[in-house]
Design a protein around this motif. Structure first.
Motif, PDB file in Angstrom:
ATOM      1  N   THR A  15      70.573  95.963 -17.465  1.00  0.00           N
ATOM      2  CA  THR A  15      71.225  96.047 -18.764  1.00  0.00           C
ATOM      3  C   THR A  15      70.309  96.737 -19.764  1.00  0.00           C
ATOM      4  O   THR A  15      69.089  96.636 -19.690  1.00  0.00           O
ATOM      5  CB  THR A  15      71.595  94.656 -19.324  1.00  0.00           C
ATOM      6  N   LEU A  16      70.925  97.447 -20.693  1.00  0.00           N
ATOM      7  CA  LEU A  16      70.240  98.068 -21.820  1.00  0.00           C
ATOM      8  C   LEU A  16      70.883  97.514 -23.080  1.00  0.00           C
ATOM      9  O   LEU A  16      72.097  97.645 -23.271  1.00  0.00           O
ATOM     10  CB  LEU A  16      70.389  99.591 -21.779  1.00  0.00           C
ATOM     11  N   THR A  17      70.075  96.872 -23.907  1.00  0.00           N
ATOM     12  CA  THR A  17      70.540  96.316 -25.174  1.00  0.00           C
ATOM     13  C   THR A  17      69.800  97.008 -26.294  1.00  0.00           C
ATOM     14  O   THR A  17      68.594  97.221 -26.200  1.00  0.00           O
ATOM     15  CB  THR A  17      70.268  94.793 -25.238  1.00  0.00           C
ATOM     16  N   TRP A  18      70.511  97.360 -27.365  1.00  0.00           N
ATOM     17  CA  TRP A  18      69.854  97.945 -28.523  1.00  0.00           C
ATOM     18  C   TRP A  18      70.364  97.276 -29.786  1.00  0.00           C
ATOM     19  O   TRP A  18      71.503  96.838 -29.864  1.00  0.00           O
ATOM     20  CB  TRP A  18      70.038  99.465 -28.578  1.00  0.00           C
ATOM     21  N   THR A  19      69.475  97.173 -30.755  1.00  0.00           N
ATOM     22  CA  THR A  19      69.778  96.568 -32.047  1.00  0.00           C
ATOM     23  C   THR A  19      69.141  97.408 -33.143  1.00  0.00           C
ATOM     24  O   THR A  19      68.323  98.283 -32.869  1.00  0.00           O
ATOM     25  CB  THR A  19      69.203  95.138 -32.151  1.00  0.00           C
ATOM     26  N   ARG A  31      74.266  93.499 -31.973  1.00  0.00           N
ATOM     27  CA  ARG A  31      73.608  94.224 -30.890  1.00  0.00           C
ATOM     28  C   ARG A  31      74.664  94.710 -29.907  1.00  0.00           C
ATOM     29  O   ARG A  31      75.771  94.193 -29.863  1.00  0.00           O
ATOM     30  CB  ARG A  31      72.591  93.334 -30.183  1.00  0.00           C
ATOM     31  N   SER A  32      74.300  95.699 -29.129  1.00  0.00           N
ATOM     32  CA  SER A  32      75.191  96.242 -28.107  1.00  0.00           C
ATOM     33  C   SER A  32      74.454  96.234 -26.781  1.00  0.00           C
ATOM     34  O   SER A  32      73.240  96.442 -26.728  1.00  0.00           O
ATOM     35  CB  SER A  32      75.591  97.678 -28.436  1.00  0.00           C
ATOM     36  N   THR A  33      75.191  96.011 -25.701  1.00  0.00           N
ATOM     37  CA  THR A  33      74.613  95.998 -24.355  1.00  0.00           C
ATOM     38  C   THR A  33      75.527  96.760 -23.408  1.00  0.00           C
ATOM     39  O   THR A  33      76.744  96.616 -23.473  1.00  0.00           O
ATOM     40  CB  THR A  33      74.438  94.552 -23.840  1.00  0.00           C
ATOM     41  N   TRP A  59      75.781  97.888 -19.090  1.00  0.00           N
ATOM     42  CA  TRP A  59      75.288  97.655 -17.734  1.00  0.00           C
ATOM     43  C   TRP A  59      75.132  99.027 -17.089  1.00  0.00           C
ATOM     44  O   TRP A  59      76.102  99.771 -16.940  1.00  0.00           O
ATOM     45  CB  TRP A  59      76.300  96.812 -16.968  1.00  0.00           C
ATOM     46  N   SER A  69      66.600  89.610 -18.490  1.00  0.00           N
ATOM     47  CA  SER A  69      67.194  89.971 -19.783  1.00  0.00           C
ATOM     48  C   SER A  69      67.437  91.467 -19.920  1.00  0.00           C
ATOM     49  O   SER A  69      68.152  91.909 -20.812  1.00  0.00           O
ATOM     50  CB  SER A  69      66.298  89.497 -20.929  1.00  0.00           C
ATOM     51  N   VAL A 108      65.518  95.747 -23.723  1.00  0.00           N
ATOM     52  CA  VAL A 108      65.984  95.486 -25.089  1.00  0.00           C
ATOM     53  C   VAL A 108      65.170  96.344 -26.039  1.00  0.00           C
ATOM     54  O   VAL A 108      63.941  96.266 -26.053  1.00  0.00           O
ATOM     55  CB  VAL A 108      65.842  93.990 -25.468  1.00  0.00           C
ATOM     56  N   ASP A 140      64.762  97.485 -30.083  1.00  0.00           N
ATOM     57  CA  ASP A 140      65.100  97.290 -31.488  1.00  0.00           C
ATOM     58  C   ASP A 140      64.640  98.526 -32.229  1.00  0.00           C
ATOM     59  O   ASP A 140      63.437  98.793 -32.324  1.00  0.00           O
ATOM     60  CB  ASP A 140      64.420  96.042 -32.040  1.00  0.00           C
TER      61      ASP A 140
END
Length: 122
Positions: free
Chosen positions: A38-42, A50-52, A54, A89, A92, A94
């Motif tokens: 997963t790639l999450t960015w805020t 935040r957006s995630t 797969w 996790s 991630v 930011d």
């Protein structure tokens, strides 16, 4: 700003070129190995929360960079992000704090151990 086009979604993900350079190297490495994550960015201006996504090898990706030249990436920070992408996790990022995290990853210059070498994002 760089953009990432993911799958059939017509709305691209926009992040600074340098951040996207790190993501490109990590995604390319993991997906080439057949590893999903997963790639999450805020912290993106104009977006809340935040957006995630797969990331998996069967979903097409296209990276578009504003700069014609590849970014010089910090090897120690790249390794930190790669380790994070291997965790449960996922990766991630930011956008408000990544530059400070990148700067903090630089190894102090010592005679016994050289500082982390820059890595060129092709």
């Amino acid at each position: 700003m760089a953009t990432l086009f993911y799958g059939s979604d017509t709305a691209p993900i926009s992040l600074p070129d340098r951040v996207m350079g790190y993501i490109k190297v990590i995604a390319s490495t993991k997906l080439r190995r057949g590893e999903s994550f997963t790639l999450t960015w805020t912290g993106v201006e104009g977006e809340t929360g935040r957006s995630t996504i797969w990331l998996q090898p069967s979903i097409p990706l296209r990276f578009v960079f504003e700069s014609p030249e590849p970014e010089q990436l910090v090897g120690d920070y790249l390794r930190t992000l790669a380790d994070q992408a291997n965790a449960a996790s996922g990766l991630v990022v930011d956008t408000r704090t990544w530059e400070a995290a990148e700067e903090a990853s630089h190894t102090p210059v010592r005679t016994a151990r050289p500082a982390g070498r820059p890595v060129r994002a092709a």
